[in-house]
Design a protein around this motif. Structure first.
Motif: not given
Length: 308
Positions: A149-165, A172-177
């Motif tokens: 849960r927290i890792g996924k939420r961190v990813e969402r916030l990271a996108r707002a900073f234009d970070l690559n993730v 866990a089921d992680i998107p392939e990219d």
């Protein structure tokens, strides 16, 4: 006490103003129970610092459910409760956003050199500002280790900073990219790393001297998960030789920690395990615990139960 009254007690500090609006007629909440209240208790709301072992359970013979405010059950004898037919409700998700925001609190403070810049202004050293090298998040890579849960939420916030993730989690089921199946590969790619793993014999001390050697030189590590994941002696050595560019810690092992020399390093930020304990998240986790306890008393399945 009339048979129809169900007593719900607090084990640790719990605000009555959060609990009482959720209760049904015939239920009462006791924030500071005495022995008689414990003996009558049908449910207990348990805070993180409170120990519930077999002797404590003996004092609550009518207990039907324990509800832990959070997900950690290190101080609750879940196996013994299970033997007595008492489920241990937990409250995953109630502080997800708070912890994720805490990760970026530490990360931004380290990347933007907030402590150093504060000192320049505070002590009249304005002319030295060019010596402090301020970084950016945009365009850099954040490695997330643990994609719950927290890792996924961190990813969402990271996108707002234009970070690559990129993310690593064998369970866990992680998107392939963004998925990385090899932890060392993730470390070689990442400018920043954040930890979101449970503490187990397999993960204790996983960030040791060898692991720091695998990281991209100058990488910043943030740990808002479990203190035992990081070997602080190895972290200090990595900071001193530049392999580690910064370290943000909100968790320690044990807590409170004895003073460690890494705490004095200028590229370290520290908080006393409070990033998940905001006012909003604490109210949320108490409400979730109460709802879980009431579900059990009403014969319904709670959202989440700890396993021995």
């Amino acid at each position: 006490m009339p048979e129809s009254i169900q007593t719900i007690v607090a084990l640790g500090p719990v605000e009555a103003g959060i609990v009482e609006p959720l209760l049904m007629p015939g239920q009462r909440f006791v924030p500071d129970p005495d022995e008689r209240d414990l003996a009558e208790a049908r449910a207990a709301i348990v805070r993180a610092a409170y120990t519930v072992d077999a002797p404590m359970l003996d004092r609550m013979p009518e207990l039907r459910v324990l509800a832990r405010t959070g997900v950690g059950t290190e101080r609750v004898d879940v196996a013994e409760a299970g033997r007595r037919g008492i489920p241990v409700v937990i409250t995953p998700g109630s502080n997800t956003s708070s912890v994720a925001e805490g990760v970026f609190t530490h990360l931004l403070a380290l990347v933007k050199r907030l402590g150093d810049l504060t000192s320049l202004v505070r002590y009249g050293q304005w002319e030295d500002r060019a010596e402090v090298h301020v970084g950016d998040l945009e365009g850099h890579t954040l490695g997330i280790i643990g994609y719950g849960r927290i890792g996924k939420r961190v990813e969402r916030l990271a996108r707002a900073f234009d970070l690559n993730v990129v993310a690593y989690d064998p369970f866990a089921d992680i998107p392939e990219d963004i998925r990385r199946d090899d932890l060392d590969q993730l470390l070689r790619e990442s400018d920043f790393v954040t930890l979101h793993l449970p503490l187990s014999p397999q993960t204790r001390g996983m960030f040791d001297a060898d692991r720091f050697t695998s990281m991209r030189r100058g990488c910043i590590l943030v740990n808002c998960s479990r203190g035992g994941l990081v070997d602080l002696d190895a972290a200090l050595s990595a900071l001193e030789d530049g392999r580690l560019g910064g370290l943000g810690l909100d968790v320690y092992d044990p807590e409170p920690p004895a003073h460690h020399p890494v705490f004095d390093h200028p590229r370290v930020t520290l908080s006393p395990h409070v990033m998940g304990f905001t006012q909003q998240s604490m109210a949320n986790t108490v409400r979730d615990a109460v709802r879980g306890a009431l579900a059990v008393l009403d014969g319904r399945a709670p959202t989440a139960v700890a396993q021995p």
